[in-house]
Design a protein around this motif. Sequence first.
Motif, short mmCIF file in Angstrom:
data_model
loop_
_atom_site.label_atom_id
_atom_site.label_comp_id
_atom_site.label_asym_id
_atom_site.label_seq_id
_atom_site.Cartn_x
_atom_site.Cartn_y
_atom_site.Cartn_z
N MET A 96 0.94 -1.18 0.11
CA MET A 96 -0.01 -0.05 0.18
C MET A 96 1.11 1.25 -0.05
N PRO A 97 0.67 2.37 -0.67
CA PRO A 97 1.39 3.31 -0.83
C PRO A 97 1.28 4.22 0.64
N SER A 98 2.14 5.20 0.86
CA SER A 98 2.09 5.89 1.95
C SER A 98 0.93 6.88 1.99
N LYS A 99 0.43 6.95 3.04
CA LYS A 99 -0.55 8.00 3.24
C LYS A 99 -0.36 9.19 3.86
N TYR A 100 0.85 9.28 4.43
CA TYR A 100 1.65 10.44 5.36
C TYR A 100 1.35 11.81 4.38
N SER A 101 1.08 12.73 5.31
CA SER A 101 1.13 14.13 4.68
C SER A 101 1.22 15.12 5.69
N LYS A 102 1.52 16.46 5.58
CA LYS A 102 1.51 17.47 6.53
C LYS A 102 0.31 18.18 6.29
N GLY A 103 -0.16 19.04 7.21
CA GLY A 103 -1.31 19.85 7.29
C GLY A 103 -1.26 21.04 6.24
N VAL A 104 -2.27 21.82 5.96
CA VAL A 104 -2.06 22.85 4.97
C VAL A 104 -2.02 24.43 5.78
N LYS A 105 -1.32 25.19 4.86
CA LYS A 105 -1.05 26.57 5.51
C LYS A 105 -2.15 27.37 5.17
N SER A 106 -3.00 27.15 4.24
CA SER A 106 -3.90 27.96 3.81
C SER A 106 -5.11 27.25 2.71
N ILE A 107 -6.18 27.67 2.86
CA ILE A 107 -7.17 27.08 2.02
C ILE A 107 -8.02 28.28 1.39
N THR A 108 -8.66 28.04 0.35
CA THR A 108 -9.70 29.01 -0.39
C THR A 108 -10.89 28.33 -0.53
N ILE A 109 -11.91 29.29 -0.19
CA ILE A 109 -13.14 28.67 -0.53
C ILE A 109 -14.02 29.58 -1.69
N GLY A 110 -14.52 29.13 -2.42
CA GLY A 110 -15.21 29.93 -3.50
C GLY A 110 -16.59 29.99 -3.77
N HIS A 111 -17.20 31.07 -4.15
CA HIS A 111 -18.54 31.14 -4.37
C HIS A 111 -19.27 30.08 -5.49
N GLN A 112 -20.47 29.35 -4.74
CA GLN A 112 -21.00 28.46 -5.80
C GLN A 112 -21.97 29.10 -6.76
N ASN A 113 -21.97 29.28 -7.88
CA ASN A 113 -22.67 29.80 -8.88
C ASN A 113 -23.93 28.98 -9.15
N ASN A 114 -24.10 27.73 -8.93
CA ASN A 114 -25.37 26.87 -9.18
C ASN A 114 -26.27 26.80 -8.11
N PHE A 115 -26.22 27.48 -7.01
CA PHE A 115 -27.20 27.47 -5.96
C PHE A 115 -27.69 28.90 -5.92
N SER A 116 -29.16 28.86 -5.65
CA SER A 116 -29.63 30.22 -5.13
C SER A 116 -28.99 30.42 -3.76
N ARG A 117 -29.39 31.69 -3.24
CA ARG A 117 -28.98 32.31 -2.03
C ARG A 117 -29.17 31.31 -0.91
N GLY A 118 -28.42 30.59 -0.14
CA GLY A 118 -28.60 30.05 1.15
C GLY A 118 -29.09 28.36 0.95
N ASP A 119 -28.98 28.02 -0.44
CA ASP A 119 -29.38 26.55 -0.78
C ASP A 119 -28.11 25.57 -0.22
N SER A 120 -26.93 26.21 -0.12
CA SER A 120 -25.97 25.20 0.01
C SER A 120 -24.99 25.67 1.25
#
Length: 143
Positions: A96-120
Amino acid sequence: MRKLAIVLFVTVASFCLAASAFAANVAPGGMSKCNFAGSINFETASNGDAEDRGAANGYIWKSSNFTTVPFTLAPNDDMSFPGHGGGAAGNAQVGMPSKYSKGVKSITIGHQNNFSRGDSIGDISGEVRIHNTGTVPVTVTCG
């Protein structure tokens, strides 16, 4: 009167666009806001110390559906066991390949165009408040 209305509209629209694209350094216990952002980026502002290991913790509150979502950025944390040869102790024996990783320093969340306001649950339309509940500053960029 019509020209005044147009000038006022353009001024307000320019202010809203300028206010929505900024970066803020949110100190522990602090809060920042993004209004109608296309994306929001969270990044740890420092590497931290031995006590907190650089982990930044907080949550976002969204006016679109009145929900909160927690986040943790932990670039110095291990996400699995390093083991021998870059993986957990038994990985090599079962191929089995290694599953080892480090955490992340940053994340980006984006606007979802396919939902009306408040659906997601991930909808960031409207006002989004970012609260820092950890001990490490968080840099927030509204785009």
